[in-house]
Design a protein around this motif. Structure first.
Motif, PDB file in Angstrom:
ATOM      1  N   ILE A 199     -47.345   1.665  31.935  1.00  0.00           N
ATOM      2  CA  ILE A 199     -48.480   2.518  31.556  1.00  0.00           C
ATOM      3  C   ILE A 199     -49.689   2.207  32.439  1.00  0.00           C
ATOM      4  O   ILE A 199     -50.405   3.120  32.885  1.00  0.00           O
ATOM      5  CB  ILE A 199     -48.817   2.308  30.063  1.00  0.00           C
ATOM      6  N   ILE A 200     -49.918   0.919  32.705  1.00  0.00           N
ATOM      7  CA  ILE A 200     -51.052   0.537  33.559  1.00  0.00           C
ATOM      8  C   ILE A 200     -50.891   1.108  34.960  1.00  0.00           C
ATOM      9  O   ILE A 200     -51.853   1.623  35.551  1.00  0.00           O
ATOM     10  CB  ILE A 200     -51.182  -0.997  33.597  1.00  0.00           C
ATOM     11  N   ARG A 201     -49.681   1.067  35.510  1.00  0.00           N
ATOM     12  CA  ARG A 201     -49.455   1.624  36.843  1.00  0.00           C
ATOM     13  C   ARG A 201     -49.655   3.133  36.864  1.00  0.00           C
ATOM     14  O   ARG A 201     -50.208   3.699  37.811  1.00  0.00           O
ATOM     15  CB  ARG A 201     -48.043   1.268  37.318  1.00  0.00           C
ATOM     16  N   ASN A 202     -49.200   3.809  35.806  1.00  0.00           N
ATOM     17  CA  ASN A 202     -49.366   5.261  35.743  1.00  0.00           C
ATOM     18  C   ASN A 202     -50.840   5.656  35.638  1.00  0.00           C
ATOM     19  O   ASN A 202     -51.215   6.768  36.055  1.00  0.00           O
ATOM     20  CB  ASN A 202     -48.593   5.831  34.556  1.00  0.00           C
ATOM     21  N   SER A 206     -42.941  -6.250  36.193  1.00  0.00           N
ATOM     22  CA  SER A 206     -42.092  -5.382  37.015  1.00  0.00           C
ATOM     23  C   SER A 206     -41.454  -4.257  36.219  1.00  0.00           C
ATOM     24  O   SER A 206     -41.391  -3.122  36.685  1.00  0.00           O
ATOM     25  CB  SER A 206     -40.998  -6.221  37.688  1.00  0.00           C
ATOM     26  N   SER A 207     -40.976  -4.556  35.010  1.00  0.00           N
ATOM     27  CA  SER A 207     -40.248  -3.539  34.251  1.00  0.00           C
ATOM     28  C   SER A 207     -40.777  -3.336  32.832  1.00  0.00           C
ATOM     29  O   SER A 207     -40.165  -2.598  32.056  1.00  0.00           O
ATOM     30  CB  SER A 207     -38.759  -3.921  34.175  1.00  0.00           C
ATOM     31  N   PRO A 252     -50.311  -4.110  38.118  1.00  0.00           N
ATOM     32  CA  PRO A 252     -49.559  -4.828  37.077  1.00  0.00           C
ATOM     33  C   PRO A 252     -50.203  -6.186  36.764  1.00  0.00           C
ATOM     34  O   PRO A 252     -50.758  -6.840  37.642  1.00  0.00           O
ATOM     35  CB  PRO A 252     -48.168  -4.997  37.693  1.00  0.00           C
ATOM     36  N   ILE A 253     -50.113  -6.584  35.495  1.00  0.00           N
ATOM     37  CA  ILE A 253     -50.692  -7.844  35.030  1.00  0.00           C
ATOM     38  C   ILE A 253     -49.583  -8.710  34.437  1.00  0.00           C
ATOM     39  O   ILE A 253     -48.792  -8.230  33.614  1.00  0.00           O
ATOM     40  CB  ILE A 253     -51.773  -7.588  33.972  1.00  0.00           C
TER      41      ILE A 253
END
Length: 307
Positions: free
Chosen positions: A149-152, A142-143, A157-158
């Motif tokens: 970076i993965i979301r961007n 979540s944070s 998310p992992i």
């Protein structure tokens, strides 16, 4: 006559330097209480131990506790996880400080070399609790910075700390990051003893850096490498309890349950002291036999050994 003449001189030396022996007292008491005295408790592995009956009144069961472990449904998983984690750490974590020391040895700028060395061995002083807390924060789905970076980049998310396929990489990677710099100090000290004349002669003969590392540096520190390897092989069935227990959760337990955590849960949490002692004794016995075997092999092949 000779023995009686030595006693006064020894007594005088002790009285003259009693402050130095006083400094040794805490270490002596520590080893007596936490290393030698617990050996007496190993007899629990052969008893159906009860705290209310004590060692003498508890019934003797022989190898029954060992049989229980090797007939339980968990022993293959526990031994497999322990070996997989330690062998991966050995294959990746053992060469890492050697490579780091060889690279630092080639750095000519002294301030940069000292700064890099300080940065690399500083993580060694971070406690396991703080380190695992950092990992949960950095890799939080979540944070965490990594998942941000993965979301961007358009990914999902992992939950790295809860997946079975990422646990081994997380554990071994953090071990390498935390311990490589500190272990490299040993190899840097060995490299400092290499005669500069060997490198000067090699330069005159036209050897490049890689050739000098291969034919001068590595053979010179090979006894140190063998010694460190033997010390690590002697812990092949032992995974440090603190860190792996803190990283363990219900999602990754199938790949994170090792001998140390298994014996802790069965012994202290479930109260099966004899069973946990048998598992710990088996672990120590296998480690000792491995150390003995590799020490003899190293002595016969290279001439370097622990004893």
């Amino acid at each position: 006559m000779k023995r009686s003449s030595l006693r006064p001189s020894l007594t005088k030396r002790v009285r003259r330097t009693w402050e130095l022996y006083l400094f040794l007292l805490p270490a002596f008491v520590f080893y007596i209480l936490f290393k030698f005295w617990p050996i007496y408790g190993l007899k629990m592995a052969f008893l159906d131990y009860s705290p209310f009956l004590g060692f003498d009144a508890s019934p003797f069961v022989g190898l029954e506790n060992f049989r229980r472990f090797f007939t339980s449904p968990h022993w293959r998983m526990v031994l497999g996880n322990t070996l997989r984690i330690n062998l991966t750490s050995l294959c990746i974590g053992f060469p890492a400080p050697i490579l780091l020391a060889l690279l630092l040895q080639q750095v000519q700028c002294t301030p940069f070399k000292k700064t890099t060395q300080m940065i690399t061995y500083a993580p060694y002083f971070i406690s396991s609790v703080v380190l695992v807390g950092m990992m949960y924060t950095i890799f939080s789905p979540s944070s965490g910075v990594v998942n941000a970076i993965i979301r961007n980049l358009g990914g999902e998310p992992i939950f790295f700390m809860g997946r079975t396929d990422t646990f081994l990489a997380m554990f071994v990677g953090s071990e390498v990051w935390q311990n490589s710099g500190w272990n490299a100090v040993v190899y840097l000290a060995a490299l400092a003893a290499v005669s500069p004349e060997l490198h000067e002669s090699a330069l005159i003969d036209g050897a490049n850096r890689l050739q000098r590392i291969r034919y001068i540096d590595l053979p010179s520190i090979m006894p140190t490498i063998i010694t460190m390897f033997l010390l690590q092989v002697g812990r092949l069935f032992t995974v440090g309890f603190d860190k792996i227990y803190l990283m363990q959760n219900s999602l990754n337990q199938t790949v994170s349950e090792v001998l140390s955590t298994f014996s802790y849960k069965r012994g202290l949490l479930e109260g099966d002291f004899s069973y946990a002692t048998a598992v710990g004794l088996m672990e120590s016995g296998v480690n000792f036999m491995l150390l003995l075997f590799f020490n003899i092999t190293a002595k016969r092949t290279t001439g370097t050994s622990l004893w």
